[in-house]
Design an enzyme around this catalytic site. Structure first.
Site, mmCIF file in Angstrom:
data_model
loop_
_atom_site.group_PDB
_atom_site.id
_atom_site.type_symbol
_atom_site.label_atom_id
_atom_site.label_comp_id
_atom_site.label_asym_id
_atom_site.label_seq_id
_atom_site.Cartn_x
_atom_site.Cartn_y
_atom_site.Cartn_z
ATOM 1 N N CYS A 2 0.876 -1.171 0.000
ATOM 2 C CA CYS A 2 0.000 0.000 0.000
ATOM 3 C C CYS A 2 0.908 1.215 0.000
ATOM 4 C CB CYS A 2 -0.848 0.055 1.268
ATOM 5 S SG CYS A 2 -1.916 -1.366 1.490
ATOM 6 N N ARG A 27 1.550 1.440 -5.925
ATOM 7 C CA ARG A 27 1.639 0.528 -4.786
ATOM 8 C C ARG A 27 0.278 -0.065 -4.403
ATOM 9 N NH1 ARG A 27 6.257 0.783 -2.174
ATOM 10 N NH2 ARG A 27 5.295 -0.141 -0.336
ATOM 11 N N TRP A 74 -3.874 -1.560 -1.247
ATOM 12 C CA TRP A 74 -3.901 -2.799 -2.036
ATOM 13 C C TRP A 74 -4.249 -3.865 -1.017
ATOM 14 C CZ3 TRP A 74 -3.889 -4.066 -7.011
ATOM 15 C CH2 TRP A 74 -3.612 -5.382 -7.374
ATOM 16 N N ASN A 100 1.057 0.029 5.972
ATOM 17 C CA ASN A 100 1.417 -0.769 4.802
ATOM 18 C C ASN A 100 2.100 -2.017 5.334
ATOM 19 O OD1 ASN A 100 2.412 -1.758 2.342
ATOM 20 N ND2 ASN A 100 4.274 -0.542 2.532
ATOM 21 N N GLY A 101 1.556 -3.185 5.019
ATOM 22 C CA GLY A 101 2.177 -4.425 5.492
ATOM 23 C C GLY A 101 1.128 -5.374 6.010
ATOM 24 N N GLU A 481 8.019 -20.804 -19.154
ATOM 25 C CA GLU A 481 7.858 -19.404 -18.745
ATOM 26 C C GLU A 481 8.966 -18.538 -19.345
ATOM 27 O OE1 GLU A 481 5.600 -17.694 -17.612
ATOM 28 O OE2 GLU A 481 6.513 -15.916 -16.717
ATOM 29 N N LYS A 485 8.165 -15.286 -21.679
ATOM 30 C CA LYS A 485 8.665 -13.931 -21.361
ATOM 31 C C LYS A 485 9.360 -13.330 -22.577
ATOM 32 C CE LYS A 485 6.869 -12.959 -18.591
ATOM 33 N NZ LYS A 485 5.956 -13.753 -17.929
ATOM 34 N N GLU A 488 6.843 -12.455 -25.414
ATOM 35 C CA GLU A 488 5.913 -11.337 -25.231
ATOM 36 C C GLU A 488 6.595 -9.986 -25.127
ATOM 37 O OE1 GLU A 488 3.266 -11.829 -21.903
ATOM 38 O OE2 GLU A 488 4.849 -12.395 -20.544
ATOM 39 N N HIS A 504 12.383 -35.969 -30.764
ATOM 40 C CA HIS A 504 11.241 -36.499 -31.521
ATOM 41 C C HIS A 504 10.806 -35.558 -32.639
ATOM 42 C CE1 HIS A 504 10.884 -39.882 -28.818
ATOM 43 N NE2 HIS A 504 10.972 -39.038 -27.792
ATOM 44 N N LYS A 602 -2.857 -6.335 -19.738
ATOM 45 C CA LYS A 602 -2.485 -6.938 -18.447
ATOM 46 C C LYS A 602 -3.543 -7.949 -18.009
ATOM 47 C CE LYS A 602 0.078 -7.319 -14.743
ATOM 48 N NZ LYS A 602 1.281 -8.143 -14.900
#
Ligand code: M6R
Length: 607
Positions: A2, A27, A74, A100-101, A481, A485, A488, A504, A602
């Site tokens: 946050c 944040r 958040w 925040n936390g 992955e 990355k 994209e 193969h 996103k």
């Protein structure tokens, strides 16, 4: 994650606090609020939505005063609504706090406070702060905050004001960032520099377990015993854009570097003192978890790679059969789902339509639904029987980085938890894996530190057209992955394959000019992966191997990236980081906007 901000000085509070919060929206942005000290009262205004919504609400109101604090949220505890928005007050409205936390022992503290007659109005962990300080009305505010810091466990960056203290903001920090800004006859406190950079460049970084009492003339820092600590003031050289990205060139690079913290946050409070996984938040009955005879894990894109990893972890540690599905395929293959099936939907946004449609279909067949998401109260969270939150904080870069590594950690926690509940694994082995999970933040920061080395390796790759990423077992999702990355953000053809599958067919594509990256950490198969890689090396191409410290047998490789040693599967969390950096540096060398790659969104809310 946050954002908090505080101001004490002659200017109208709203004009400082609201723009300051807007600079911290990276944040968190699900709700926001202010508490202002106005004469003989504290005025609190808060609401769900973004800072612009709060500013609109305050447009015709008096936002002047002696001092004030603000927050952009958040959510981690409690839905993102107006009631759970910060600031939070005590029973009397005399104390206001922003945080925040995560206060790990909040439930226990809340229970005790309720027992002593306090009334709570929100579902947040933060609200305990105001009530604790309410009980210390005769104690100086800085001492009261020190005592709160002593009784609260977990991560806290706090800013607190009290009606009886019209000249002081008290802030504190443990594991969550906090900086103080010094102006001419005015002082600022915030989670990050952009909140006050347009007003001052003089900054003091507050260390862990420090409390800072701020007046208009200065700041006094103490440790938790009340001993004064000298303040070290620095001048900020960054411009605003650089400051918002924490000095990094892009949000993606910043988010890659935030991974040690994000992983620590995802683990926080989920491993108890005796070294057992504690996921009380799931609220799924142990009997139900023992009765499950099949698991489906469903997701898209990067989250699907976390699903692949979850299959290895859950099957290996619990012996429950696991099927994984790309969400957009799931409904159309008539899957066999029944009330003894646990369906796990993984989605960082919690809003991906393909994933939502798939889990809704499974729920309609009677399955128990577990959502794994980074967004509190997202559609996935709301519709699931149980939720396991990753705590990566908002991710601005379109390419998932910290939300992926925290998904891996969350799925490994879940796998070990199921193993605990079902007694499917030796308790000593569970304990060992849990200890190793706890080491991940350190291991990941070590790997993040190799960014320059990876940049050097990729220097000549801007024109390479074909990349292959190979791995077996737990290394296979990492390879997938790595390829995604690169595709994209660098717009190059990059394929992820199970290393043993190359012979193969795809091996026909190997020739000079291609780059082959092999991930070899999984004990059961790493020798086989290396021999598959040696087969590629014999056919041309540039070979890169990711292996653990102390491993050998890679003489044929052109580059070796060494990872800290770790147990199978858990080690893959570190293995993915060099691949994120690799994609980043290739895209950067091509001059591409890594934060906003072409054609991508996103969150994908269409089928
Ligand atoms: O929000 P979700 O995790 O459900 O998103 C799934 C995919 O759209 C997402 O992972 C996508 O692949 C990203 N661009 C990966 O970087």
């Amino acid at each position: 994650m946050c954002g908090i901000v505080g101001y004490i000085g002659p200017r109208p509070m709203g004009e400082i606090l609201l723009p300051g919060l807007a600079r911290l929206e990276y944040r968190g942005y699900d709700s926001a609020g202010l508490a202002l000290h106005q004469g003989d009262k504290l005025t609190v205004s808060k609401r769900a939505g973004r800072i612009a919504d709060l500013a609109e609400q305050l447009a015709d109101l008096d936002t002047g005063g002696h001092l004030g604090i603000g927050h952009t949220r958040w959510a981690t505890h409690g839905a993102p609504n107006g009631t759970n928005a910060h600031p939070h007050t005590d029973c009397t409205g005399d104390v206001a706090a922003v945080h925040n936390g995560i206060i790990e022992n909040w439930a226990e503290l809340k229970r005790e406070l309720i027992g002593r007659g306090h009334e709570f109005t929100s579902d947040t962990d933060t609200e305990v702060v105001g009530h604790l300080i309410e009980e210390m009305a005769d104690v100086p505010l800085d001492e009261a905050v020190r005592r709160v810091m002593q009784s609260a466990q977990g991560a806290l960056a706090l800013a607190v004001i009290r009606r009886s203290d019209p000249e002081m903001i008290v802030a504190a920090r443990r594991h969550s960032p906090l900086v103080v800004g010094r102006g001419e006859g005015e002082m600022f406190v915030a989670s990050d520099i952009p909140a006050f950079l347009e007003h001052t460049r003089n900054m003091i970084v507050i260390d862990d377990d420090r409390v800072v009492a701020i007046t208009a003339d200065g700041a006094t820092i103490t440790n938790l015993e009340g001993e004064e600590i000298p303040a070290v003031e620095r001048t900020i050289e960054w411009d605003l854009d650089a400051a918002e990205k924490g000095g990094y060139e892009s949000f993606m690079l910043k988010e890659i570097h935030e991974q040690p913290q994000a992983i620590a946050d995802t683990l926080r409070g989920r491993i108890d003192e005796s070294g057992r996984v504690r996921l009380h938040e799931l609220e799924l009955d142990d009997r139900l978890l023992r009765a499950i005879d099949k698991v489906f894990v469903i997701a898209c894109g990067t989250s699907y790679h976390a699903a692949m990893m979850a299959k290895y972890a859950i099957e290996r540690w619990t012996r429950i059969p696991v099927e994984i599905d790309i969400a957009s395929e799931f409904r159309y293959r008539d899957p066999v789902v029944d009330p003894r099936t646990l369906v796990i939907g993984i989605s960082q946004s919690g809003e991906t339509l393909d994933t939502l449609a798939a889990v809704r279909y499974a729920a309609a067949q009677g399955a128990t639904l577990l959502g794994v998401t980074n967004v509190v109260d997202s559609a996935l969270a709301r519709e699931s029987d149980a939720v396991l939150y990753t705590r990566a904080g908002p991710e601005i870069g379109v390419a998932a980085t910290k939300t992926f590594t925290t998904q891996l950690v969350a799925m490994q926690l879940l796998g070990l938890y199921l193993a605990q509940v079902r007694a499917s694994m030796d308790p000593g082995a569970i304990e060992y894996h849990i200890r190793q999970l706890n080491e991940l933040p350190v291991a990941v920061s070590q790997v993040v530190g190799s960014s320059d080395e990876i940049k050097k390796m990729t220097e000549r790759w801007a024109d390479v057209r074909d990349f292959f990423f190979l791995g077996r077992s737990g290394d296979f999702p990492v390879a997938m992955e790595g390829a995604l990355k690169l595709k994209e953000i660098a717009y190059v053809r990059a394929e992820g394959f199970a290393a043993g599958e190359m012979k193969h067919g795809p091996i026909a594509l190997i020739e000079d000019g291609v780059v082959v990256i092999g991930v070899a950490t999984d004990t059961h198969v790493k020798a086989k992966t290396l021999s598959n890689m040696a087969e590629m090396a014999a056919r041309g191409g540039e070979m890169v191997i990711l292996r653990e410290e102390g491993d050998d047998g890679t003489d044929f490789a052109d580059h070796v990236i060494t990872l800290p040693e770790g147990p199978d599967l858990i080690c893959t969390v570190t293995a993915v980081v060099p691949l994120q950096l690799l994609a980043y540096h290739v895209a950067n060398a091509k001059g591409l906007d890594v934060d906003k790659p072409r054609n991508l969104a996103k969150t994908v809310t269409v089928e």
